[in-house]
Scaffold this motif. Structure first.
Motif, PDB file in Angstrom:
ATOM      1  N   ALA A   1       0.822  -1.216   0.000  1.00 24.78           N
ATOM      2  CA  ALA A   1       0.000   0.000   0.000  1.00 24.78           C
ATOM      3  C   ALA A   1       0.856   1.266   0.000  1.00 24.78           C
TER       4      ALA A   1
ATOM      5  N   ASN B   1       2.096   2.769  -2.969  1.00 26.70           N
ATOM      6  CA  ASN B   1       2.075   3.231  -4.347  1.00 26.70           C
ATOM      7  C   ASN B   1       2.937   2.410  -5.291  1.00 26.70           C
TER       8      ASN B   1
ATOM      9  N   ASP C   1       2.924  -1.079  -4.849  1.00 29.68           N
ATOM     10  CA  ASP C   1       2.369  -2.422  -4.716  1.00 29.68           C
ATOM     11  C   ASP C   1       0.856  -2.315  -4.827  1.00 29.68           C
ATOM     12  N   SER C   2       0.201  -3.367  -5.223  1.00 25.87           N
ATOM     13  CA  SER C   2      -1.258  -3.365  -5.325  1.00 25.87           C
ATOM     14  C   SER C   2      -1.804  -4.704  -4.854  1.00 25.87           C
TER      15      SER C   2
ATOM     16  N   GLU D   1      -5.908  -9.346  -7.318  1.00 27.26           N
ATOM     17  CA  GLU D   1      -7.326  -9.588  -7.583  1.00 27.26           C
ATOM     18  C   GLU D   1      -7.686 -11.043  -7.293  1.00 27.26           C
TER      19      GLU D   1
END
Length: 322
Positions: A17, A19, A21-22, A25
């Motif tokens: 978190a 910017n 890394d994400s 899904e």
């Protein structure tokens, strides 16, 4: 009618978190519960004279009876519907619900059985605060009489009636629509006991209760017919939300005591300490660990007797409630 149900959960991931890394899904899976109309009905006819002479009004009495009758039929189907012959599929016949076995030919229910039922649901993370136990009055009576080694009731009969009580923090309900005619091995007239999240028992209504009066079909006879119909279907959203015992012994059982070794005359509790006395399985230690001497004592006391007569080579039949 198709009602969605979750068949697989999405996955949660930890991520930075920052910017750079994400979160990954993940898609859960959704299935459906399909329901289609199953119709239950009843028809009754009454004569012209009955309509003239009845108090209260016979038609209103029939209407009130029909409402209770259909409700009872739906309750029975929800618990033990076969899923065939135009019936909905009930909890006890739903594939995949948890199961706790009492014995090869059934067994008397215990509080341990109830805790095992609860655990069957809990291991699937389906044991929520709204879960509850459901059985019939025969099993209720057996559980209500359980005592510890000091003769104290395990479930106090002095508070709320057992059918409005709690076990392990969960509500305990009673309905005589829970079957008491099941079989297993040589056991017959066995009862069921259910634990589960009844919010996952779906009852779909197709239209409203329909009551129609027909004074025309048997017009020449002066006969009036009243018919009731209700179309519904029943389904368990998640089989893991339920578990059941289907071999609980909760009715009087016959105990046979061989007396072929006894002289002709009276049979007393003391006679059961004599060599050659046995129960119906040829065991000298009685039934369920209770010596036959004690069983006979209890039977004779309940009948206000002190002895029973028997002849050599015959069988003495006793009974007790489990």
């Amino acid at each position: 009618m198709s009602i969605p149900k979750r068949t697989g959960s999405a996955t949660a991931y930890w991520f930075g978190a920052d910017n750079s890394d994400s979160v990954t899904e993940s898609t859960g899976t959704i299935g459906t519960v399909t329901m289609s109309p199953k119709t239950v009905g009843a028809l009754i006819k009454f004569s012209h004279l009955m309509s003239l002479q009845s108090t209260p009004d016979i038609e209103q009495l029939i209407r009130s009876d029909f409402v209770a009758l259909i409700a009872d039929a739906i309750d029975t189907a929800a618990i033990n519907g076969s899923g065939s012959s135009n019936q909905p599929l009930g909890i006890l016949n739903t594939s995949g619900i948890g199961s706790v076995a009492g014995g090869t030919n059934g067994a008397a229910p215990t509080l341990d059985n109830l805790l095992d039922l609860k655990q069957e649901v809990a291991v699937d993370n389906a044991d929520v605060a709204s879960c509850g136990f459901l059985t019939n009055t025969k099993v209720e009576s057996v559980l209500g009489k359980l005592k510890d080694s000091q003769g104290q009731y395990l479930l106090s009969p002095y508070g709320a009636e057992l059918g409005h009580s709690q076990i392990a923090g969960r509500r305990f309900e009673v309905s005589n629509n829970v079957p008491s005619n099941l079989t297993k091995g040589s056991g017959a007239d066995l009862s069921a006991f259910i634990y589960g999240n009844f919010s996952d028992l779906l009852i779909g209504l197709f239209g409203t209760l329909e009551i129609l009066v027909d004074p025309y079909t048997d017009f020449a006879k002066g006969t009036t017919g009243v018919r009731v119909l209700q179309s519904i279907d029943i389904a368990v959203r998640h089989a893991e939300s339920f578990a059941a015992i289907q071999d609980a012994i909760a009715q009087p059982r016959s105990l046979l005591a061989c007396v072929s070794a006894w002289p002709e005359g009276v049979v007393t509790p003391r006679a059961f300490s004599r060599k050659g006395c046995c129960d119906h399985n040829g065991q000298t230690d009685g039934i369920d660990g209770i010596p036959m001497k004690k069983i006979l004592t209890a039977v004779l006391m309940s009948a206000s007797l002190t002895s029973a007569t028997a002849r050599p080579g015959t069988t003495l039949t006793l009974s007790r409630s489990l």
